[in-house]
Every structure is written in C-alpha cells, then in structure tokens.
Scaffold this active site. Sequence first.
Site, short mmCIF file in Angstrom:
data_model
loop_
_atom_site.label_atom_id
_atom_site.label_comp_id
_atom_site.label_asym_id
_atom_site.label_seq_id
_atom_site.Cartn_x
_atom_site.Cartn_y
_atom_site.Cartn_z
N GLY A 15 0.81 -1.22 0.00
CA GLY A 15 0.00 0.00 0.00
C GLY A 15 0.85 1.26 0.00
N ALA A 18 2.70 2.84 -5.30
CA ALA A 18 2.37 1.91 -6.39
C ALA A 18 1.07 1.17 -6.10
CB ALA A 18 3.52 0.93 -6.60
N SER A 43 0.90 -3.59 5.27
CA SER A 43 1.27 -3.75 6.67
C SER A 43 1.78 -2.42 7.21
CB SER A 43 2.37 -4.82 6.78
OG SER A 43 3.03 -4.69 8.00
N VAL A 51 9.18 8.21 0.43
CA VAL A 51 9.70 9.30 -0.39
C VAL A 51 9.01 9.23 -1.76
CG1 VAL A 51 11.96 9.67 0.67
CG2 VAL A 51 11.63 7.79 -0.93
N LYS A 82 4.97 22.27 -10.54
CA LYS A 82 6.34 22.08 -11.03
C LYS A 82 6.38 22.37 -12.52
CE LYS A 82 9.73 18.37 -11.71
NZ LYS A 82 9.99 16.93 -11.54
N PRO A 100 13.15 22.24 -18.62
CA PRO A 100 11.74 22.61 -18.44
C PRO A 100 10.80 21.60 -19.08
CG PRO A 100 12.71 23.84 -20.26
CD PRO A 100 13.77 22.90 -19.77
N LEU A 337 8.44 -0.12 -7.10
CA LEU A 337 9.81 -0.49 -6.74
C LEU A 337 10.03 -2.00 -6.88
CD1 LEU A 337 10.20 1.84 -3.64
CD2 LEU A 337 11.06 2.23 -5.96
N ILE A 350 7.43 7.39 -10.39
CA ILE A 350 5.97 7.35 -10.29
C ILE A 350 5.38 7.21 -11.69
CG2 ILE A 350 3.92 8.71 -9.64
CD1 ILE A 350 5.64 9.80 -7.28
C1 LIG Z 1 15.25 8.03 -2.30
C2 LIG Z 1 14.09 7.95 -3.25
C3 LIG Z 1 13.54 9.12 -3.78
C4 LIG Z 1 12.48 9.05 -4.69
N1 LIG Z 1 11.99 10.18 -5.27
C5 LIG Z 1 11.08 10.08 -6.25
C6 LIG Z 1 10.56 11.22 -6.92
O1 LIG Z 1 10.90 12.36 -6.58
N2 LIG Z 1 9.67 11.05 -7.91
C7 LIG Z 1 9.26 9.81 -8.29
O2 LIG Z 1 8.50 9.69 -9.25
N3 LIG Z 1 9.67 8.71 -7.62
C8 LIG Z 1 10.56 8.81 -6.64
N4 LIG Z 1 10.96 7.70 -5.97
C9 LIG Z 1 10.30 6.45 -6.22
C10 LIG Z 1 8.99 6.37 -5.43
O3 LIG Z 1 9.25 6.62 -4.08
C11 LIG Z 1 8.38 5.01 -5.60
O4 LIG Z 1 8.20 4.77 -6.97
C12 LIG Z 1 7.03 4.96 -4.95
O5 LIG Z 1 7.10 5.38 -3.63
C13 LIG Z 1 6.49 3.57 -5.02
O6 LIG Z 1 6.92 2.77 -3.99
P1 LIG Z 1 6.21 1.38 -3.83
O7 LIG Z 1 4.78 1.59 -3.57
O8 LIG Z 1 6.59 0.51 -4.98
O9 LIG Z 1 6.93 0.74 -2.55
P2 LIG Z 1 6.79 1.07 -0.98
O10 LIG Z 1 6.48 2.48 -0.70
O11 LIG Z 1 8.02 0.49 -0.35
O12 LIG Z 1 5.53 0.22 -0.50
C14 LIG Z 1 5.62 -1.17 -0.26
C15 LIG Z 1 4.34 -1.63 0.39
O13 LIG Z 1 4.39 -3.05 0.52
C16 LIG Z 1 4.01 -3.40 1.82
N5 LIG Z 1 4.64 -4.67 2.19
C17 LIG Z 1 5.92 -5.06 1.99
N6 LIG Z 1 6.12 -6.29 2.49
C18 LIG Z 1 4.94 -6.69 3.01
C19 LIG Z 1 4.49 -7.86 3.69
N7 LIG Z 1 5.30 -8.88 3.96
N8 LIG Z 1 3.20 -7.91 4.10
C20 LIG Z 1 2.34 -6.88 3.84
N9 LIG Z 1 2.71 -5.77 3.22
C21 LIG Z 1 3.98 -5.67 2.81
C22 LIG Z 1 4.48 -2.24 2.69
O14 LIG Z 1 3.82 -2.19 3.92
C23 LIG Z 1 4.11 -1.07 1.79
O15 LIG Z 1 2.76 -0.76 1.97
C24 LIG Z 1 11.98 7.78 -5.04
C25 LIG Z 1 12.49 6.63 -4.46
C26 LIG Z 1 13.54 6.69 -3.58
C27 LIG Z 1 14.09 5.43 -2.98
#
Ligand SMILES: Cc1cc2nc3c(=O)[nH]c(=O)nc-3n(C[C@H](O)[C@H](O)[C@H](O)COP(=O)(O)OP(=O)(O)OC[C@H]3O[C@@H](n4cnc5c(N)ncnc54)[C@H](O)[C@@H]3O)c2cc1C
Length: 504
Positions: A15, A18, A43, A51, A82, A100, A337, A350
């Site tokens: 959650g 993504a 979770s 971030v 932006k 830009p 990710l 994103i």
């Molecule tokens: C340093 C940094 C800076 C960034 N800056 C940008 C930006 O400026 N612009 C941009 O477009 N993107 C940016 N990104 C990328 C962006 O943060 C991610 O694309 C976005 O947050 C998506 O993350 P996610 O949902 O894939 O993963 P996460 O946010 O890690 O979410 C993972 C989810 O899975 C759940 N989960 C994991 N394991 C379990 C389990 N065993 N049981 C139940 N639930 C579980 C967690 O609880 C969580 O809800 C950045 C990334 C990083 C690392």
Amino acid sequence: MNIDNRLRSIVIVGGGTAGWMTAAALGRFLTKDGQTRVTLVESDAIGTVGVGESTIPQINIFNRMLGLDENEFVRRTKATFKLAIEFRDWERIGHSYHHPFGPYGLDMEAVSFHAYWLKLHAMGEDDDLGAYSLQAVGARQDRFMRPNGQANSPLGAIAYAFHFDAGLYARFLRDYAEARGVRRREGRITSVQQDGLNGHVTSVILESGEAVEGDLFIDCSGFRGLLIEETLHSGFEDWSNWLLNDRAVAVPCASGGSFSPVTRATARPAGWQWRIPLQHRIGNGYAYSSAHISQDEAAAYLLSHLDGEPLAEPNHIRFKAGRRKKSWNRNVVAIGLAAGFMEPLESQSIHLIQVGISRLLAMLPDRDFRQPDIDRYNRVMAFEYEKIRDFLILHFKATSRNDTPYWDYLREMAIPDYLADKIALFESYGRIFRENEELFNDTSWFSVMVGQGLRPRGYDPMVDVMPVEELRARMADIRTVIARSAEVMPDHRAFIRDHCDAMA
Ligand SMILES: Cc1cc2nc3c(=O)[nH]c(=O)nc-3n(C[C@H](O)[C@H](O)[C@H](O)COP(=O)(O)OP(=O)(O)OC[C@H]3O[C@@H](n4cnc5c(N)ncnc54)[C@H](O)[C@@H]3O)c2cc1C
C-alpha cells in the site's frame, strides 16, 4: 472459446504509492459490476518507502483518467506545482540550467527550433536556451499558472506537474479506491501459496493465519519484490555500473529559501541532492554512492545543506539500480519499486508506476494468462526502463567535473550503445530523434545535452535556407513573446493561495 472467463479476484500486495495508484485505477475501471473483487494488503508495521514526491506532466493523464478534481488533489496532498527541474553544478561547479517541461520556441520551415538555436549559438550570439521556454522563464521568476486555453500563445500550452507529500498521496488514493469498492486488508504477509502444477500464486497468508486468495496478484511490495522475486525468482538486471548511487538519505525541513515551481537537483561530491518544495515543508535528500561516501558523512552533508530546520530524523534508504528481468511472471505483475528502480533523477519512478498500470489495463488477462500477452508486456516495460536509464546516464557522463573520484569514474565510464549513438548523432549536426514512444522526447534530450555542455560540430544545413537577419528577428520575436507571456503568470505562492491552499 470461454465466455466470461474474467478474473474474479485481484490481490494487490503493498500500500505504497504503487499499490494505491493501482488500486485507484482498478477501482475506477474494474469493480463497477461486482464481478471482479480487488483487495489490497498492506502492513502498517512494515510501512512504505516514504519518499517520491516529484512528478512529470504525464501524471495529469492519470489524474484525468481517475476524474480527480485538481484543486482538491493539490489541497489534500499539500502539493505545489512544477514547471522544470533545475540542475546545479552538474556540468561544472557554479553552472546551472533548467530542464523545463514543454518545448522550446517553435519549429519553423519544417526545421526544428533546436537547429536554429544551435546556429545562433555557433555564431556566438545566443547562450540562453531557457529564454525560449515559458516554463523555464516562469520557473526562474517563481511564477505559475495553468494553461489558459488561448490558442497561438505559449500560455495556452503550459506543461506542468506536481510536488506532493507521498504519504498524503497514498491516503488520498486510498479514499478514492475504497469508495469504489477496493477492500483493504491490514497485516503482514508471512508466506505465499503456489499451485503445484503451474507455479501460479494462489494466496498470500497473513500473520493472523488468514489466506487472501486471488487469480491475479499485483506485487507492489517495494524493493524486496515479495512475490515477483522472493517467490517467483524472476531475476534482476543490475545497472549499478552506470548508475553508481545505491543509497539515499532523506529529511524534510521547514520551508525556506525560494518557493519556485521547480525540483532542484544539485550535484554533490559523491552523488546529488534533491530539493522539493511542498506547501508545508521541503523534501530533501542526498542520493549517493556508498563506495564514495559513508552514511554518516552523507547525512551530515545533507543536514548542513538545508534551507530550513530539519523536521525529522534522517531516513536512510538502500537500493540498487536495475529492473526485474520479468515484471510479469505467471500470474504476478510487479509494479513500482518491486519492478525496478533507478535513482530519483528526472522524477520518472511514479511515471513508471503509471505506465505499468496502463499497460496492464491494455493487456488485462482473463483466467487463462496467455503467454504472448505476458511477453509483450515484458518487452514494452523493458523498453521503457532502458530508454529512461540511458537518459539518466547522460547526466553523469556528460560533465566536465573532475573534482572527486566519483565524477572521474562517471565521466570516463563506458556507456550503453544507444546512448553512445545518441550523443554521436548530436555531436555531428545537433540532431536528436525520439525512439518510438520513449518517455523523454527530443526537447528533453536537447535540454540536458546542451545543459551538460555537449555541443555539436555543426548544425542542420537546412537552417541556412533562412537568411541570417530573418533568423535573428524571428528568434528575438520568440524571446519577446515568452518574456511577455511570463509577465502574465502570477506568483506561484499567490496562485496556490487563490486556488488550492492546504494551509488555510
Ligand atoms: C530516495 C528515493 C527518492 C524518490 N523520489 C522520487 C521522486 O521524486 N519522484 C518519483 O517519481 N519517484 C521517486 N521515488 C520512487 C517512489 O518513491 C516510488 O516509486 C514509490 O514510492 C512507489 O513505492 P512502492 O509503492 O513501490 O513501494 P513502498 O512504498 O516500499 O511500499 C511497499 C508496500 O508493501 C508493503 N509490504 C511489503 N512487504 C509486506 C508484507 N510482507 N506484508 C504486507 N505488506 C507488505 C508495505 O507495507 C508497503 O505498503 C523515489 C524513491 C527513492 C528510494
């Protein structure tokens, strides 16, 4: 042929941004008739990466697809607007440029604007590429407005994106998705069940012992890739020989300094620092190479380069540049990710979530999961990631910085063939061609190539058809139109106050 072999149950694991973007899109299109259940498991104890706050204009397509009210979206996520990314100290220390949104100038006589600018530049008469972009001029002057619909004016075509609070964005989309029937299950997944015959995931088991069953699983579990990697071992293509940064330290700080509609990326001795202004705070971080600076040094460096008081303890994040070899494997599709990551340069991550969702909707399977569709999805996603990768590498390769071993390595490193060809073509006559639907178009490549100090040996000979005096006059006209248009744009802060103030 099976009639109505639709998916009965889709399970989204995770959650973060993504997971909730995917849930919102599926809630918008799939849950209407109650035939397909969508469940999201997350979770709170594990949490999200926390971030990811800077976006590119394509997010407007996603917002429109969901039918969001933009002012409400901005208020709820404490967002700002932006118009550009400002790159400081990348080509050399003390130098800066804007990348830009939107095009520069306009094409004339079937020749690209870029070619005309290169001729003026070669004649020693023009150095300020940004003066031909309304977005760049607006960014420099801290101004913003939405496009006003006026045809034949740059004001009618302002391209923009958002900076938002990642946690509030997920919360906002959760409300949207739950209102459309997506169910949320809280709990840590402790094991995954698979079909003994075809290896498909059949259910995820929560700490409580509850099984959440599904036909299709969307892995949004973050870097670990709970299903796509830990369960299905889909493999990872490692790009860290080109994209050295493998850590980031992030810290929000109190508002201060400029309130420009700009993400700032400042090159640092062993990486680069981002600055993302929101309505209530500034998001900051230092993406760095752990081979060149320690975690403590990076945190200390970041904390001494903030525009305001830090508002939290530094958040340390580890990552590796690359992508999952198969982002769709059997009945699991990885998005976010879990599918791959390249450092946050150019705010593309994103967007890649959005691409993953839209391609999945375009190739949504039924319960048969046919391989040609899966293969096509994987090919398309590989193309998206690789072309973005090469655009990012350009920022590190095209530099004259030689002040640290980090920059020495990057300046001298061998680069992928696609990027080498693109640079060679540019260095010839300054030409750039967009490859199919690669994300970054010729304007983006031009902006960064020029900004990073690349210059061609010649310019497109078609340009010489226009007499020099006419060229000078037309280019001056464009600059004037841009400058006058910028004067019409209100101050960025005033625009937010009048339309979508979260702090009121
Ligand atoms: C340093 C940094 C800076 C960034 N800056 C940008 C930006 O400026 N612009 C941009 O477009 N993107 C940016 N990104 C990328 C962006 O943060 C991610 O694309 C976005 O947050 C998506 O993350 P996610 O949902 O894939 O993963 P996460 O946010 O890690 O979410 C993972 C989810 O899975 C759940 N989960 C994991 N394991 C379990 C389990 N065993 N049981 C139940 N639930 C579980 C967690 O609880 C969580 O809800 C950045 C990334 C990083 C690392």
